[in-house]
Write a protein that holds these residues in place. Structure first.
Motif, short mmCIF file in Angstrom:
data_model
loop_
_atom_site.label_atom_id
_atom_site.label_comp_id
_atom_site.label_asym_id
_atom_site.label_seq_id
_atom_site.Cartn_x
_atom_site.Cartn_y
_atom_site.Cartn_z
N ALA A 95 -8.21 -1.59 19.67
CA ALA A 95 -7.60 -0.52 18.88
C ALA A 95 -6.37 0.10 19.55
CB ALA A 95 -8.63 0.56 18.56
N GLY A 96 -6.45 0.39 20.85
CA GLY A 96 -5.28 0.90 21.55
C GLY A 96 -4.30 -0.19 21.92
N PRO A 97 -4.77 -1.28 22.54
CA PRO A 97 -3.85 -2.35 22.96
C PRO A 97 -3.10 -3.04 21.83
CG PRO A 97 -5.82 -2.43 24.29
CD PRO A 97 -6.08 -1.40 23.22
N PHE A 98 -3.70 -3.18 20.64
CA PHE A 98 -2.95 -3.79 19.55
C PHE A 98 -1.82 -2.88 19.10
CE2 PHE A 98 -2.78 -5.10 14.86
CZ PHE A 98 -1.91 -6.13 15.11
N ALA A 99 -2.05 -1.56 19.13
CA ALA A 99 -0.95 -0.63 18.86
C ALA A 99 0.15 -0.80 19.89
CB ALA A 99 -1.47 0.82 18.86
N GLY A 100 -0.24 -0.96 21.16
CA GLY A 100 0.75 -1.20 22.20
C GLY A 100 1.51 -2.49 21.98
N GLN A 101 0.82 -3.53 21.51
CA GLN A 101 1.50 -4.79 21.23
C GLN A 101 2.57 -4.61 20.15
OE1 GLN A 101 -0.89 -8.18 19.71
NE2 GLN A 101 0.91 -8.59 18.41
N LEU A 102 2.22 -3.90 19.09
CA LEU A 102 3.18 -3.71 18.00
C LEU A 102 4.39 -2.91 18.47
CD1 LEU A 102 0.69 -2.94 15.09
CD2 LEU A 102 1.90 -5.08 15.53
N LEU A 103 4.16 -1.85 19.23
CA LEU A 103 5.28 -1.06 19.74
C LEU A 103 6.16 -1.90 20.66
CD1 LEU A 103 3.30 2.23 20.45
CD2 LEU A 103 4.97 1.88 18.63
N ALA A 104 5.53 -2.77 21.46
CA ALA A 104 6.31 -3.66 22.32
C ALA A 104 7.07 -4.69 21.50
CB ALA A 104 5.37 -4.35 23.32
N ASP A 105 6.45 -5.19 20.42
CA ASP A 105 7.16 -6.11 19.53
C ASP A 105 8.46 -5.51 19.02
OD1 ASP A 105 5.21 -8.04 19.73
OD2 ASP A 105 4.36 -7.72 17.74
N TYR A 106 8.46 -4.20 18.80
CA TYR A 106 9.63 -3.52 18.24
C TYR A 106 10.61 -3.05 19.31
CZ TYR A 106 6.25 -3.25 14.41
OH TYR A 106 5.30 -3.55 13.46
N GLY A 107 10.37 -3.43 20.56
CA GLY A 107 11.35 -3.17 21.60
C GLY A 107 11.01 -2.07 22.57
N ALA A 108 9.89 -1.37 22.38
CA ALA A 108 9.51 -0.33 23.33
C ALA A 108 9.13 -0.95 24.67
CB ALA A 108 8.35 0.50 22.79
N GLU A 109 9.38 -0.24 25.75
CA GLU A 109 8.88 -0.64 27.06
C GLU A 109 7.44 -0.15 27.16
OE1 GLU A 109 9.63 0.19 31.85
OE2 GLU A 109 10.78 1.28 30.33
N MET B 39 16.70 -6.09 22.05
CA MET B 39 17.18 -4.78 21.60
C MET B 39 16.52 -4.44 20.26
SD MET B 39 19.19 -3.27 23.72
CE MET B 39 20.37 -3.53 25.06
N GLY B 40 15.20 -4.38 20.25
CA GLY B 40 14.49 -4.02 19.03
C GLY B 40 14.73 -2.57 18.66
N PRO B 41 14.24 -2.14 17.50
CA PRO B 41 14.51 -0.78 17.02
C PRO B 41 13.92 0.32 17.90
CG PRO B 41 12.90 -1.90 15.62
CD PRO B 41 13.47 -2.94 16.54
N LEU B 42 12.94 0.00 18.74
CA LEU B 42 12.37 1.02 19.63
C LEU B 42 12.88 0.88 21.06
CD1 LEU B 42 8.62 1.33 18.49
CD2 LEU B 42 10.60 2.74 17.88
N HIS B 43 13.97 0.13 21.24
CA HIS B 43 14.55 0.01 22.58
C HIS B 43 14.89 1.40 23.11
CE1 HIS B 43 16.82 -1.72 25.89
NE2 HIS B 43 17.80 -0.88 25.62
N GLY B 44 14.48 1.67 24.35
CA GLY B 44 14.72 2.98 24.96
C GLY B 44 13.51 3.89 24.91
N ILE B 45 12.48 3.51 24.16
CA ILE B 45 11.23 4.27 24.12
C ILE B 45 10.27 3.67 25.13
CG2 ILE B 45 9.23 4.90 22.71
CD1 ILE B 45 11.75 6.39 21.93
N ARG B 46 9.68 4.53 25.95
CA ARG B 46 8.73 4.06 26.97
C ARG B 46 7.32 4.54 26.61
NH1 ARG B 46 10.94 5.88 31.95
NH2 ARG B 46 12.12 3.92 32.00
N VAL B 47 6.39 3.59 26.61
CA VAL B 47 5.01 3.85 26.20
C VAL B 47 4.07 3.54 27.35
CG1 VAL B 47 3.16 3.21 24.58
CG2 VAL B 47 5.55 3.25 23.81
N LEU B 48 3.15 4.44 27.61
CA LEU B 48 2.10 4.22 28.60
C LEU B 48 0.82 3.92 27.83
CD1 LEU B 48 1.61 4.31 31.69
CD2 LEU B 48 0.87 6.68 31.40
#
Length: 395
Positions: A17-31, A1-10
């Protein structure tokens, strides 16, 4: 239940450059749903140091993500991605500008079905301007953004920092832009585009180099391990072969360093008593300090300097980080099992959240591991449609 839980990212795109941003968003709980080419996947699966043909980086940069295979060059694959984007909050892509438009996946097309979508572009030179259409890898952007000119030793060829700095900086700004756009969407209900150029991400860190040159007549360049005019602040040897950085350039801190050295008179010596004097005699002061540090083992030296309140740090390697108790205490070394059952260490989540901590629940998934489940749940794909897409190699 990270702080971005409920946010979905494609996540669309590949490499760093793009995938590392995706990793960070996933670290914070985004799907985070990562779209990869069928059969081959993201080249990061085979990039860098490999073991048994698989990248040792992939388990980390692919962590917490779902892998969906779609051929973006096929019209049916483009339709699938539009269907997925309709139920996403964010799209992160790092193709060359114009590519998404050719595929019918540009912001106007995605916004038509999802007015709240945030589309984050990461490219070498941005989406506009005379160089926008040029290929722009991180190494080139580091040169254009100015940091290569200031990295290395005087007189040497401009140096690389040893990591993919430009790509990683762009990823950080992509995450910052994503969070800012989502915050604004909370007020307006509308999405927008976020345009991240790698060279601008580098340039944003270049401090006051323009004013220094324009108004001060100073062209900053390579200075090696020192900060010109600031001393002592350098790399110093130890008796056991390790190296440490000591930063004692403030007058009060230098006095504490002199005390630790058993040479309190240095802080009163006119040659070293002031910031300006120390800067003018940097080389002789560094030689004096090096002669002292070289007689101490690194652990003893660090303990002694810390006891005197002098900022000091070991120049760490992967080997020393793995045994560093401070890294361990802050969960900065995470041991996770890969798909093959091997435990690998990877970097922890940054920053730390007191109430909704980031987590690493899954290492980089097998290629296409989530294709059917995601397309069924989010793109409305029937069993018959999935069977045809699989048969034709679209997914």
């Amino acid at each position: 239940m990270g702080p971005l839980h409920g946010i979905r990212v494609l996540e669309l795109g590949s490499f760093i450059a793009g995938p590392f941003a995706g990793q960070l968003l996933a670290d914070y709980g985004a799907e985070v749903i990562k779209v990869e080419p069928p059969r081959t996947g993201d080249p990061m699966r085979r990039w860098g140091i490999t073991k048994d043909g698989e990248s040792l980086w992939w388990p980390a940069i692919g962590r917490n993500k779902k892998s969906v295979t779609v051929d973006l060059r096929d019209a049916r694959g483009q339709e699938v991605v539009r269907d997925l984007a309709a139920s996403c909050d964010v799209v992160v892509e790092n193709f060359r500008p114009g590519t998404m438009a050719r595929w019918g996946l540009d912001y106007p097309a995605l916004r038509a079905a999802n007015p709240g979508i945030v589309v984050v572009h990461v490219s070498g030179f941005g989406q506009t301007g005379p160089n926008s259409g040029e290929a722009g890898f991180g190494s080139v952007a580091e040169a254009v953004g100015g940091i290569r000119h200031t990295t290395g030793s005087p007189g040497d060829t401009p140096a690389r920092t040893g990591i993919s700095l430009g790509d990683s900086l762009a990823s950080l700004f992509a995450v910052i832009g994503t969070l800012a756009a989502l915050t604004e969407r909370g007020r307006s209900g509308l999405g927008q585009e976020v345009d991240v150029a790698i060279y601008e991400s580098v340039f944003a860190l270049m401090e006051s180099i323009l004013a220094d040159y324009h108004a001060g007549g100073v062209l900053r360049t390579r200075s090696g391990s020192v900060l010109p005019g600031v001393a002592p602040s350098n790399v110093y040897p130890t008796a056991d072969g390790a190296q440490v950085v000591i930063a004692a350039n403030a007058d009060t801190v230098f006095a504490r360093l002199a005390g630790a050295m058993g040479r309190p008179e240095l802080a009163r010596d006119p040659r070293y008593a002031t910031h300006q004097a120390r800067g003018a005699r940097m080389a002789e002061l560094d030689a004096l300090i090096s002669a002292w540090t070289a007689t101490r083992k690194s652990d003893d030296l660090i303990e002694e300097l810390r006891r005197h309140g002098v900022p000091v740090g070991r120049i760490n390697t992967a080997a020393s980080i793995l045994t560093d108790p401070h890294f361990a205490a802050r969960d900065m070394i995470l041991w996770r099992s890969t798909g093959h059952g091997a435990d690998l260490p990877m970097n922890g989540v940054v920053p730390k959240f007191s109430r909704t901590p980031g987590e690493v629940e899954r290492t980089g998934p097998a290629l296409g591991a989530d294709t059917d489940a995601v397309l069924t749940a989010l793109a409305g794909a029937s069993a018959e449609r999935l069977a045809r897409l699989h048969a034709d190699g679209v997914v």
